[in-house]
Design an enzyme around this catalytic site. Structure first.
Site, PDB file in Angstrom:
ATOM      1  N   ASP A  80       6.089  19.860   4.147  1.00  0.00           N
ATOM      2  CA  ASP A  80       5.092  19.319   3.214  1.00  0.00           C
ATOM      3  C   ASP A  80       4.640  17.947   3.678  1.00  0.00           C
ATOM      4  OD1 ASP A  80       3.371  19.253   1.056  1.00  0.00           O
ATOM      5  OD2 ASP A  80       4.923  18.866  -0.430  1.00  0.00           O
ATOM      6  N   LYS A  81       3.626  17.455   2.999  1.00  0.00           N
ATOM      7  CA  LYS A  81       3.055  16.129   3.241  1.00  0.00           C
ATOM      8  C   LYS A  81       2.866  15.436   1.901  1.00  0.00           C
ATOM      9  CE  LYS A  81      -1.266  14.261   2.597  1.00  0.00           C
ATOM     10  NZ  LYS A  81      -2.124  14.450   1.399  1.00  0.00           N
ATOM     11  N   HIS A  82       3.003  14.123   1.896  1.00  0.00           N
ATOM     12  CA  HIS A  82       2.725  13.351   0.686  1.00  0.00           C
ATOM     13  C   HIS A  82       1.892  12.132   1.057  1.00  0.00           C
ATOM     14  CE1 HIS A  82       3.242  11.546  -3.273  1.00  0.00           C
ATOM     15  NE2 HIS A  82       3.448  10.407  -2.636  1.00  0.00           N
ATOM     16  N   SER A  83       0.903  11.827   0.224  1.00  0.00           N
ATOM     17  CA  SER A  83       0.089  10.628   0.408  1.00  0.00           C
ATOM     18  C   SER A  83       0.386   9.644  -0.713  1.00  0.00           C
ATOM     19  CB  SER A  83      -1.405  10.990   0.391  1.00  0.00           C
ATOM     20  OG  SER A  83      -2.195   9.823   0.295  1.00  0.00           O
ATOM     21  N   THR A 120      -4.667  15.385  -6.534  1.00  0.00           N
ATOM     22  CA  THR A 120      -4.943  16.685  -5.911  1.00  0.00           C
ATOM     23  C   THR A 120      -5.120  17.786  -6.945  1.00  0.00           C
ATOM     24  OG1 THR A 120      -3.783  16.076  -3.884  1.00  0.00           O
ATOM     25  CG2 THR A 120      -3.999  18.421  -4.334  1.00  0.00           C
ATOM     26  N   ARG A 168       8.752   2.775 -16.169  1.00  0.00           N
ATOM     27  CA  ARG A 168       8.227   1.844 -15.162  1.00  0.00           C
ATOM     28  C   ARG A 168       6.832   1.385 -15.545  1.00  0.00           C
ATOM     29  NH1 ARG A 168       8.048   5.136 -10.088  1.00  0.00           N
ATOM     30  NH2 ARG A 168       6.998   3.297  -9.229  1.00  0.00           N
ATOM     31  N   SER A 183      11.101   7.859  -6.638  1.00  0.00           N
ATOM     32  CA  SER A 183      10.171   8.695  -7.392  1.00  0.00           C
ATOM     33  C   SER A 183       9.483   9.712  -6.495  1.00  0.00           C
ATOM     34  CB  SER A 183       9.128   7.810  -8.087  1.00  0.00           C
ATOM     35  OG  SER A 183       8.194   8.599  -8.796  1.00  0.00           O
ATOM     36  N   LYS A 187      11.083  14.190  -6.038  1.00  0.00           N
ATOM     37  CA  LYS A 187      10.249  15.377  -6.297  1.00  0.00           C
ATOM     38  C   LYS A 187       9.991  16.158  -5.016  1.00  0.00           C
ATOM     39  CE  LYS A 187       6.873  13.091  -8.363  1.00  0.00           C
ATOM     40  NZ  LYS A 187       7.322  11.740  -8.654  1.00  0.00           N
ATOM     41  N   LYS A 188       9.676  15.465  -3.937  1.00  0.00           N
ATOM     42  CA  LYS A 188       9.366  16.164  -2.685  1.00  0.00           C
ATOM     43  C   LYS A 188      10.601  16.876  -2.120  1.00  0.00           C
ATOM     44  CE  LYS A 188       5.030  15.782  -2.123  1.00  0.00           C
ATOM     45  NZ  LYS A 188       4.181  16.978  -1.966  1.00  0.00           N
TER      46      LYS A 188
END
Length: 438
Positions: A80-83, A120, A168, A183, A187-188
């Site tokens: 996967d990828k996260h931005s 997204t 937060r 955080s 999740k990832k």
């Protein structure tokens, strides 16, 4: 004294909690034995006494393990990828099917937008019928059959993060490096990944505009991901202008579809370059490419052959969108009733773009959220945004504003004009890829 109170007392005195105490606290967040007041005190305490890398990794791991962690039995790597968020960043819509076309499996858990950065899930919700909320077994079935799915997190994924994230926001601790890392990664990593690439933005439209802070975040994310057994790298990328030439939900789906169906177009060049960089790194991490350069070439092939587009169409259909979306996407996407064009009042060169301001304009048009319960208009936004370094003549279009009525469009055009600054003489935009951290 309870374990939670003991940990908070240590933080108040400037002592870093050990791995065992952090693990117990995260478990308490997940099962409800830690109160909201204690969660807020913990967030503030970590801001004053930052965690060491092993503590950050332990907190992330415990937050991940406090909920459901996906298990896979697939013939290829789960990637996967996260931005970290930006403006006009619709890369996920292109990258997930491109990775799948290269043999990866991509269970992409994404979020909705809040503030100037788009989400997204909001972009995909512009596609009629598209379901972003699914149970784990449905997600796993789609990923196994299609190769990718893009969905929201269920209540069972990292419940500790859901509680900590909420406090937060109200305690002014959103910018804590430790809490950001925990955080994102709790999740990832709950996706059951073998490899993860992180797109850490810097520049005017980024969550972390300062390059030093962006690099520190990238380094911490990579260290924490690897400490938890996932091949992880980060790419620091430029967000001094939107990633696409559009910002707004349906407009960004259009930009993604242009990149998927005609990656050689000038308007999608920056988007495709970013997809190649992230995808190449991800394929190399997952063992599907010899190195990042080889991986980028494989992503290119998936785009130019139409294989990635075909998988995107199958994913849309599998998630209850139109079965003919790939063939008729221009007809299927909603459009704003008013489109106004902003033109240059003098010749010059695009010297600076306030990408954050453009994102905020999209929000005021109705295309984003100022509060979590705001309703989004998927049709509004800004398209055909001129790019840094472009030479423009007087009267040449700088952007198109898509709005619900003419008055709103006119007000937005005035603000867009202030966000795009003209200069005389050549302008060299910052490099898109600024650093790779492995």
């Amino acid at each position: 004294m309870s374990a939670a109170r003991s940990l908070l007392s240590a933080l108040r005195q400037g002592h870093r909690p050990d791995v065992r105490d952090l693990t117990a606290f995260a478990e308490g967040l997940a099962d409800g034995s830690v109160s909201d007041a204690q969660a807020g005190a913990f967030a503030m305490g970590v801001c004053h006494t930052p965690l060491l890398p092993d503590g950050r990794a332990a907190l992330t791991r415990a937050m991940r393990d406090g909920g459901e962690v996906l298990q896979w039995d697939l013939p290829g790597p789960v990637i996967d990828k996260h931005s970290t968020g930006g403006v006009g960043d619709c890369v996920s819509l292109i990258l997930a099917p491109a990775l799948a076309a290269c043999g990866a499996y991509v269970p992409m858990i994404s979020g909705r937008g809040l503030g100037h950065t788009g989400g997204t899930l909001d972009k995909l919700s512009a596609i009629p019928g598209f379901r972003t909320e699914m149970q784990t077994d449905e997600v796993q079935a789609i990923v196994a059959r299609v190769g990718c799915a893009i969905v929201g997190a269920t209540a069972d994924i990292a419940p500790a993060d859901r509680r900590l994230y909420a406090v937060r926001d109200v305690t002014g601790t959103v910018e804590s490096l430790d809490l950001i890392v925990a955080s994102i990664l709790s999740k990832k990593l709950a996706e059951g990944l073998e490899a993860l690439v992180l797109d850490v933005k810097t520049g005017s439209g980024a969550f972390m505009s300062d390059p030093v802070a962006a690099r520190a975040l990238a380094q911490a994310l990579v260290e924490t991901g690897q400490a938890n057994g996932v091949m992880t790298s980060a790419i620091v990328t430029d967000m001094s202008q939107p990633a696409a030439t559009s910002a707004g939900n349906a407009l960004e789906v259009i930009a993604a579809m242009e990149a998927l169906t005609d990656p050689g177009t000038r308007r999608s060049a920056r988007l495709v370059a970013l997809t190649r960089a992230l995808g190449g790194e991800a394929l190399a991490l997952g063992g599907l490419a010899a190195d990042a350069q080889d991986g980028a070439a494989r992503i290119d092939a998936a785009l130019t052959s139409g294989a990635a587009a075909e998988i995107f169409g199958r994913m849309v259909a599998a998630q209850n969108g139109p079965t003919d979306f790939l063939e008729r996407w221009r007809d299927r996407l909603p459009a704003a009733p008013v489109v106004a064009e902003l033109r240059a009042d003098r010749p010059g060169v695009i010297g600076r773009i306030d990408a954050r301001a453009l994102g905020e304009i999209v929000v005021t048009l109705g295309g984003g959220r100022q509060r979590e319960d705001d309703i989004i208009d998927p049709t509004v936004g800004i398209s055909h945004i001129a790019q840094l370094g472009a030479v423009v003549t007087e009267g040449q279009p700088l952007a198109r504003i898509h709005a619900s009525d003419s008055e709103i469009a006119e007000e937005a055009a005035t603000r867009v004009a202030l966000a795009i600054e003209m200069e005389q003489g050549a302008v060299t935009p910052p490099p898109l890829v600024q650093e790779v951290i492995r």
